[in-house]
Write an enzyme that holds these catalytic residues in place. Structure first.
Site, PDB file in Angstrom:
ATOM      1  N   THR A  35     -10.302  -5.329  -4.436  1.00  0.00           N
ATOM      2  CA  THR A  35     -10.042  -6.463  -5.325  1.00  0.00           C
ATOM      3  C   THR A  35     -10.941  -6.429  -6.549  1.00  0.00           C
ATOM      4  O   THR A  35     -10.565  -6.891  -7.627  1.00  0.00           O
ATOM      5  CB  THR A  35     -10.245  -7.787  -4.544  1.00  0.00           C
ATOM      6  OG1 THR A  35      -9.266  -7.827  -3.513  1.00  0.00           O
ATOM      7  CG2 THR A  35     -10.083  -9.005  -5.420  1.00  0.00           C
ATOM      8  N   SER A  81      -8.500  -1.447   0.286  1.00  0.00           N
ATOM      9  CA  SER A  81      -9.316  -0.844   1.348  1.00  0.00           C
ATOM     10  C   SER A  81      -8.610  -0.855   2.700  1.00  0.00           C
ATOM     11  O   SER A  81      -9.003  -0.132   3.618  1.00  0.00           O
ATOM     12  CB  SER A  81     -10.685  -1.519   1.435  1.00  0.00           C
ATOM     13  OG  SER A  81     -10.594  -2.783   2.034  1.00  0.00           O
ATOM     14  N   THR A 114     -12.963  -5.554   0.262  1.00  0.00           N
ATOM     15  CA  THR A 114     -13.742  -6.254   1.288  1.00  0.00           C
ATOM     16  C   THR A 114     -13.099  -6.208   2.682  1.00  0.00           C
ATOM     17  O   THR A 114     -13.774  -6.460   3.672  1.00  0.00           O
ATOM     18  CB  THR A 114     -13.968  -7.732   0.898  1.00  0.00           C
ATOM     19  OG1 THR A 114     -12.700  -8.375   0.807  1.00  0.00           O
ATOM     20  CG2 THR A 114     -14.723  -7.849  -0.411  1.00  0.00           C
ATOM     21  N   ASP A 115     -11.792  -5.870   2.748  1.00  0.00           N
ATOM     22  CA  ASP A 115     -11.123  -5.905   4.064  1.00  0.00           C
ATOM     23  C   ASP A 115     -11.743  -4.927   5.061  1.00  0.00           C
ATOM     24  O   ASP A 115     -11.796  -5.210   6.261  1.00  0.00           O
ATOM     25  CB  ASP A 115      -9.622  -5.608   3.916  1.00  0.00           C
ATOM     26  CG  ASP A 115      -8.873  -6.766   3.275  1.00  0.00           C
ATOM     27  OD1 ASP A 115      -9.459  -7.858   3.169  1.00  0.00           O
ATOM     28  OD2 ASP A 115      -7.718  -6.572   2.868  1.00  0.00           O
TER      29      ASP A 115
END
Ligand code: ASP
Length: 193
Positions: A35, A81, A114-115
């Protein structure tokens, strides 16, 4: 002589001094997408594509980064990710180890979605052999958002990377004005920055 003069004039106009360059640490930014590199069609849209901006565009969007350090960068890949494969992971690990083994590089910052940031942080912590700081950073809102958190997060990640206290700590995650240890970090919120 003309060439030297031109170089001096150029560096003066860019605000870069040779002495400063030699005194500043060098940070390698390895961009992988997420993101933090995401773009949407409007500043308020919640629909966006992760991994859209290039490493160069991402770095250019952060004011003052080159005041902190000499910045080098590489685009390792550029994706959400959640789509990272085992081969991507191995490729990233080899790029990180290469940068860590380069005597001209003092610290490494990895921009990441961030996932799966916690998985990548822990994986790199297990496999990379170095005392140099390695900092992962991401964002909760895309780069085009009105309240994008990426630029400040990236600035802070570089600031953490060049701090002497970040050496020999293994891989760290710097986000939302906090520093996390890779062994304990977990994403617990999918909306708050
Ligand atoms: N889906 C995004 C990613 O992990 C989410 C984020 O970066 O916050 O690439």
């Amino acid at each position: 002589m003309r060439k030297i003069l031109l170089t001096l004039l150029l560096s003066a106009s860019l605000g870069v001094s040779f002495a400063d360059n030699a005194n500043k640490p060098t940070v390698e930014i390895l961009a992988t997408g997420g993101t933090i590199a995401g773009t949407a069609s409007s500043q308020t849209s919640t629909i966006y594509k992760a991994g859209s901006l290039t490493a160069e565009q991402l770095i250019a969007s952060v004011n003052g980064l080159s005041d902190l350090a000499n910045i080098q960068y590489a685009q390792v890949y550029n994706k959400d990710s959640g789509d990272i494969t085992l081969n991507d992971w191995l490729h990233l690990a080899s790029e990180v180890q290469k940068a860590a083994d380069n005597p001209k590089i003092n610290a490494i910052v990895i921009t990441h979605g961030t996932d799966t940031m916690e998985e990548t942080a822990y994986f790199l912590d297990l496999v990379i052999k170095t005392n140099k700081p390695i900092i992962l950073v991401g964002a909760m809102r895309p780069a085009t958002s009105m309240s994008s958190d990426g630029p400040l997060n990236l600035y802070n990640a570089v600031a953490v990377a060049i701090d002497k206290q970040s050496s020999s700590r293994g891989v760290l995650v710097a986000m939302n004005e906090k520093i996390f240890d890779s062994r304990n970090v977990t994403k617990t919120n999918t909306t708050e920055a």
